[in-house]
Design an enzyme around this catalytic site. Structure first.
Site, PDB file in Angstrom:
ATOM      1  NE  ARG A  98     -73.209  48.349 -35.969  1.00 55.01           N
ATOM      2  CZ  ARG A  98     -73.565  48.801 -35.011  1.00 55.01           C
ATOM      3  NH1 ARG A  98     -72.811  48.935 -33.962  1.00 55.01           N
ATOM      4  NH2 ARG A  98     -74.799  49.405 -34.788  1.00 55.01           N
ATOM      5  N   GLY A 126     -66.614  50.483 -53.160  1.00 56.73           N
ATOM      6  CA  GLY A 126     -67.082  51.026 -51.730  1.00 56.73           C
ATOM      7  C   GLY A 126     -66.083  50.732 -50.676  1.00 56.73           C
ATOM      8  CG  ASN A 171     -68.412  44.933 -46.356  1.00 52.07           C
ATOM      9  OD1 ASN A 171     -67.618  45.746 -46.151  1.00 52.07           O
ATOM     10  ND2 ASN A 171     -69.535  45.175 -47.500  1.00 52.07           N
ATOM     11  CB  VAL A 172     -68.086  41.389 -40.595  1.00 54.32           C
ATOM     12  CG1 VAL A 172     -66.519  41.703 -40.377  1.00 54.32           C
ATOM     13  CG2 VAL A 172     -68.833  42.489 -39.894  1.00 54.32           C
ATOM     14  CG  ASP A 173     -72.613  42.887 -44.870  1.00 55.11           C
ATOM     15  OD1 ASP A 173     -72.335  42.353 -46.104  1.00 55.11           O
ATOM     16  OD2 ASP A 173     -72.448  44.110 -45.092  1.00 55.11           O
ATOM     17  CG  HIS A 226     -61.451  42.740 -42.585  1.00 58.02           C
ATOM     18  ND1 HIS A 226     -61.468  44.333 -42.889  1.00 58.02           N
ATOM     19  CD2 HIS A 226     -59.928  42.494 -42.930  1.00 58.02           C
ATOM     20  CE1 HIS A 226     -60.467  44.734 -43.322  1.00 58.02           C
ATOM     21  NE2 HIS A 226     -59.453  43.619 -43.613  1.00 58.02           N
TER      22      HIS A 226
HETATM   23  N1  APR Z   1     -71.715  52.905 -53.290  1.00 56.60           N
HETATM   24  C1  APR Z   1     -70.458  52.799 -53.094  1.00 56.60           C
HETATM   25  N2  APR Z   1     -69.535  53.361 -52.326  1.00 56.60           N
HETATM   26  C2  APR Z   1     -69.886  53.987 -51.257  1.00 56.60           C
HETATM   27  C3  APR Z   1     -71.408  54.229 -51.102  1.00 56.60           C
HETATM   28  C4  APR Z   1     -72.178  53.499 -52.098  1.00 56.60           C
HETATM   29  N3  APR Z   1     -73.371  53.827 -51.994  1.00 56.60           N
HETATM   30  N4  APR Z   1     -71.396  54.722 -49.942  1.00 56.60           N
HETATM   31  C5  APR Z   1     -70.156  55.068 -49.428  1.00 56.60           C
HETATM   32  N5  APR Z   1     -69.499  54.637 -50.268  1.00 56.60           N
HETATM   33  C6  APR Z   1     -67.821  54.713 -50.070  1.00 56.60           C
HETATM   34  C7  APR Z   1     -67.309  55.824 -49.138  1.00 56.60           C
HETATM   35  O1  APR Z   1     -66.878  56.839 -50.225  1.00 56.60           O
HETATM   36  C8  APR Z   1     -65.917  55.284 -48.907  1.00 56.60           C
HETATM   37  O2  APR Z   1     -64.845  55.350 -49.909  1.00 56.60           O
HETATM   38  O3  APR Z   1     -67.682  53.443 -49.131  1.00 56.60           O
HETATM   39  C9  APR Z   1     -66.372  53.766 -48.790  1.00 56.60           C
HETATM   40  C10 APR Z   1     -66.407  53.110 -47.358  1.00 56.60           C
HETATM   41  O4  APR Z   1     -65.047  53.474 -46.830  1.00 56.60           O
HETATM   42  P1  APR Z   1     -64.768  52.790 -45.099  1.00 56.60           P
HETATM   43  O5  APR Z   1     -65.772  53.456 -44.527  1.00 56.60           O
HETATM   44  O6  APR Z   1     -63.481  53.220 -44.968  1.00 56.60           O
HETATM   45  O7  APR Z   1     -64.963  51.482 -45.434  1.00 56.60           O
HETATM   46  P2  APR Z   1     -63.725  50.210 -45.755  1.00 56.60           P
HETATM   47  O8  APR Z   1     -62.912  50.755 -46.754  1.00 56.60           O
HETATM   48  O9  APR Z   1     -64.754  48.979 -45.818  1.00 56.60           O
HETATM   49  O10 APR Z   1     -63.119  49.863 -44.338  1.00 56.60           O
HETATM   50  C11 APR Z   1     -62.037  49.058 -44.272  1.00 56.60           C
HETATM   51  O11 APR Z   1     -61.741  49.127 -42.049  1.00 56.60           O
HETATM   52  O12 APR Z   1     -62.594  49.630 -39.934  1.00 56.60           O
HETATM   53  C12 APR Z   1     -62.127  48.639 -40.667  1.00 56.60           C
HETATM   54  O13 APR Z   1     -62.051  46.268 -40.748  1.00 56.60           O
HETATM   55  C13 APR Z   1     -62.882  47.455 -40.915  1.00 56.60           C
HETATM   56  O14 APR Z   1     -63.433  46.428 -42.909  1.00 56.60           O
HETATM   57  C14 APR Z   1     -63.341  47.359 -42.552  1.00 56.60           C
HETATM   58  C15 APR Z   1     -61.881  48.275 -42.988  1.00 56.60           C
END
Ligand code: APR
Length: 231
Positions: free
Chosen positions: A58, A172, A89-91, A106
């Site tokens: 990653r 997002g 996000n961790v980036d 996180h």
């Molecule tokens: N622009 C905006 N949103 C987007 C895009 C984009 N280009 N592409 C995808 N998405 C949305 C998806 O529709 C989804 O709702 O981003 C969201 C990503 O959701 P997750 O994958 O669940 O990520 P996240 O909510 O950040 O996860 C939370 O879960 O695994 C743990 O610790 C980890 O920080 C993470 C936490």
């Protein structure tokens, strides 16, 4: 006049257009792994080498990624707003884009921490953290990332920021993971909430809520221009 306070909760979706995979868009698999294998204390107990390697990959990927127009728009908003980015996000793409006030709820890909004393946190130089890399107390270093089932140390700070928001954005994130997902409940009633996600997460309806079903890289620059012009 005092600047308005803009608080933004971001998730994996804001980095998607920079080439970093989200968590839940691929059947619960994350780059081919069960998240519990690579992002939980149990997974770490079971196979430290696998977890270290997973985050090394990653980190390598993050080094190549560049901020996209979504990250850049949030940085630009600092011209006229007091912006706090609360990211899951961790980036470090928000910082690379120029955001100066980022809370990493996180943790960070670019830090390690002691497994004996969690207050011992170190920068990771380069992309690799290895078995045998130890802290000053001679215990194995792990990624400084908040895994499933672990406390979120910066949550109180994130709540305090959210409670002071004049404007709040959710960008997002699927809002599936608590406590981060609960931050929305602390937004003052008078503050508008903008939700930006092509696949909008479930949020309680309220007045002053703007649901924008669009990619962050498209919607955020537009919204930022609108907000900057209105000040
Ligand atoms: N622009 C905006 N949103 C987007 C895009 C984009 N280009 N592409 C995808 N998405 C949305 C998806 O529709 C989804 O709702 O981003 C969201 C990503 O959701 P997750 O994958 O669940 O990520 P996240 O909510 O950040 O996860 C939370 O879960 O695994 C743990 O610790 C980890 O920080 C993470 C936490």
């Amino acid at each position: 006049m005092e600047r308005k306070k803009l608080v933004v909760l971001t998730g994996a979706g804001i980095s998607a257009e920079s080439g970093i995979a989200t968590f839940r868009d691929a059947n619960g698999l994350w780059e081919g792994h069960d998240v519990m294998e690579v992002a939980s204390p149990e997974g770490w107990q079971k196979n430290q080498a696998l977890v270290l390697d997973f985050y090394n990959q990653r980190r390598k990927q993050a080094f190549q990624a560049k901020p996209n127009p979504g990250h850049l728009a949030l940085a630009e908003l600092e011209k006229k707003f007091a912006v706090t980015v609360i990211t899951q996000n961790v980036d470090h793409l928000h910082e690379q884009a120029g955001s100066t006030n980022v809370i990493h709820l996180h943790g960070s890909l670019f830090q390690s921490r002691s497994t004996a004393d969690e207050s011992l946190v170190y920068p990771i130089k380069g992309w690799e953290l290895k078995l045998g890399d130890k802290c000053e107390k001679n215990s194995q270093l792990r990624p400084n990332i908040v895994w499933f089932g672990e406390m979120v140390p910066l949550m109180d700070q994130a709540i305090a920021e959210t409670q002071q928001a004049d404007i709040f954005m959710v960008v997002g994130t699927s809002l599936m993971v608590y406590p981060a997902a609960g931050l929305v409940h602390y937004v003052p009633a008078k503050a508008p909430i903008y939700v930006i996600d092509p696949n909008l997460p479930a949020v309680n309806k309220r007045t002053n809520m703007h649901l924008i079903s669009e990619k962050a890289g498209v919607a955020l620059p537009e919204l930022a221009q609108k907000l900057l012009q209105a000040v």
